[in-house]
Design an enzyme around this catalytic site. Sequence first.
Site, PDB file in Angstrom:
ATOM      1  N   TYR A 134      70.047  95.526  62.155  1.00  0.00           N
ATOM      2  CA  TYR A 134      70.872  95.640  61.086  1.00  0.00           C
ATOM      3  C   TYR A 134      71.244  94.103  60.574  1.00  0.00           C
ATOM      4  O   TYR A 134      72.046  94.116  59.739  1.00  0.00           O
ATOM      5  CB  TYR A 134      72.264  96.137  61.640  1.00  0.00           C
ATOM      6  CG  TYR A 134      72.006  97.804  61.242  1.00  0.00           C
ATOM      7  CD1 TYR A 134      70.841  98.353  61.752  1.00  0.00           C
ATOM      8  CD2 TYR A 134      73.098  98.593  61.364  1.00  0.00           C
ATOM      9  CE1 TYR A 134      70.702 100.091  61.424  1.00  0.00           C
ATOM     10  CE2 TYR A 134      72.963 100.208  61.178  1.00  0.00           C
ATOM     11  CZ  TYR A 134      71.816 100.718  61.249  1.00  0.00           C
ATOM     12  OH  TYR A 134      71.647 101.809  61.166  1.00  0.00           O
ATOM     13  N   LYS A 201      68.417 100.751  75.113  1.00  0.00           N
ATOM     14  CA  LYS A 201      67.012 101.309  75.086  1.00  0.00           C
ATOM     15  C   LYS A 201      66.194 100.244  75.713  1.00  0.00           C
ATOM     16  O   LYS A 201      65.194  99.872  75.326  1.00  0.00           O
ATOM     17  CB  LYS A 201      66.498 101.682  73.696  1.00  0.00           C
ATOM     18  CG  LYS A 201      65.564 102.758  73.522  1.00  0.00           C
ATOM     19  CD  LYS A 201      65.191 103.872  74.048  1.00  0.00           C
ATOM     20  CE  LYS A 201      63.845 104.590  73.775  1.00  0.00           C
ATOM     21  NZ  LYS A 201      63.899 105.550  74.821  1.00  0.00           N
ATOM     22  N   ASP A 250      68.257 107.694  74.705  1.00  0.00           N
ATOM     23  CA  ASP A 250      67.904 109.025  74.503  1.00  0.00           C
ATOM     24  C   ASP A 250      68.532 109.855  75.715  1.00  0.00           C
ATOM     25  O   ASP A 250      68.931 110.879  75.284  1.00  0.00           O
ATOM     26  CB  ASP A 250      66.230 109.129  74.603  1.00  0.00           C
ATOM     27  CG  ASP A 250      65.714 108.378  75.692  1.00  0.00           C
ATOM     28  OD1 ASP A 250      66.245 107.338  76.129  1.00  0.00           O
ATOM     29  OD2 ASP A 250      64.391 108.494  75.942  1.00  0.00           O
ATOM     30  N   ASP A 274      75.269 103.284  65.888  1.00  0.00           N
ATOM     31  CA  ASP A 274      75.499 103.806  64.385  1.00  0.00           C
ATOM     32  C   ASP A 274      74.952 105.746  64.790  1.00  0.00           C
ATOM     33  O   ASP A 274      75.814 106.299  64.270  1.00  0.00           O
ATOM     34  CB  ASP A 274      74.346 103.496  63.582  1.00  0.00           C
ATOM     35  CG  ASP A 274      74.650 103.721  62.164  1.00  0.00           C
ATOM     36  OD1 ASP A 274      75.466 104.444  61.796  1.00  0.00           O
ATOM     37  OD2 ASP A 274      73.886 103.404  61.277  1.00  0.00           O
TER      38      ASP A 274
END
Length: 383
Positions: A134, A201, A250, A274
């Site tokens: 971002y 992640k 995840d 987000d």
Amino acid sequence: MQKTVLFIEGDGIGSEVTRAAQPIINKAVEKAYGKERSLVWKELLAGEKAFKELGEYLPQSTLDALQGAELAMKGPLTTPVGKGFRSLNVTMRQTLDLYACIRPIKYFDGIMSPVKRPELVDMIVFRENTEDVYAGIEFASGTDEARRIIEFFRDQLGVNVDASAGVGLKPMTPAGSKRLVRKAMQHAVAQGKSSVTLVHKGNIMKYTEGGFREWGYELAAEEFADVAVTEKDAAGNANGKIIVKDRIADAMFQEVLIRPEQYSVIATTNLNGDYISDALAAQVGGLGLAPGVNMSDSLAFFEATHGTAPTIAGQDKANPGSLILCGAMLLDHIGWHEAADLIHTAMNKVIAAKTVTVDLASQMDGARTVGCTEFGDLLGAQL
Ligand code: NAI
């Protein structure tokens, strides 16, 4: 005691929810403290209103006022897709160094949720707000910039990227990650929370997301060793200390559905944050009610987490709950807890009475649909 709050109405439903929210927040303060305390609201222009009046979407005067402020609040702002100018929200976050986006997610009795035990959800997400994909460093497919970057990767680093690719950079720093995790840890200490979970992640993106995990643990060890322990070191017995753990993003999306009671404070990167903030909001019945704050070291900038809802704008249908709960967060932030509690109690009562705006009514059996204005009036009456 007076506190000044700068505010930006916002686009779309922004003016409606702002008009409903401010009197409620003022009334809660008056009920709690009489004439002894009050909020002074000062409007700043941004978005479509600023464009109409001043010919620009984000005037420098607005940014200057925010730079020196302690408290501010905003409605949603339109982000035109693919029209060449960056999101106003992202620009403000970066210019003002609002590095932590904080969203509490809690269930209100009576709201229909897509999960069986929504009342088990009581989390607060700390999302890093300035780095990651971002950061806005992106070059479109086929441009000279993208071509040069792809050539650099091939010639200098021996890495092949398809020549037709659009390319973006995902910068993440130890300092940026640590200051976010510090805010999350400080919150856990101040509020007596049981755990802080680092969500990343890092199994795939080892030096960015994996870095976040590593720097998060480092920060906890460097600055919070007396009050916190890692999940691994605790080995099932934290002795009353805050457990610092990490989950791969995840897996975390499954965890918050299956075992929400095991998670309390979440500290995460920009993109993961987000996604997970919105997913959690949906778990307790939707975005219309979720408040949030973006913080730098000096400014707490509260904002409705929903967008401008263009299809219902101007129809008195919007739910002002998110902005009203932002007001309660603001009051808690400045230590005016009695006023914040009054708002929460009133909100609980109005929702339990099933007199709600259309977004919530569609998720409740036997609800009476009210407009934005009436919802505000009902809350005011409860206060
Ligand atoms: P949205 O949040 O505006 O709308 C999603 C759905 O939720 C729509 O069905 C809408 O009617 C409903 N909804 C949203 N807020 C509501 C409320 N308070 N009461 C009742 N119903 C509500 O998201 P969308 O459609 O993706 O975005 C629309 C515009 O808002 C875009 O320009 C987007 O960039 C902007 N946006 C701005 C944000 C901000 O300023 N913080 C955040 C999210 C989107």
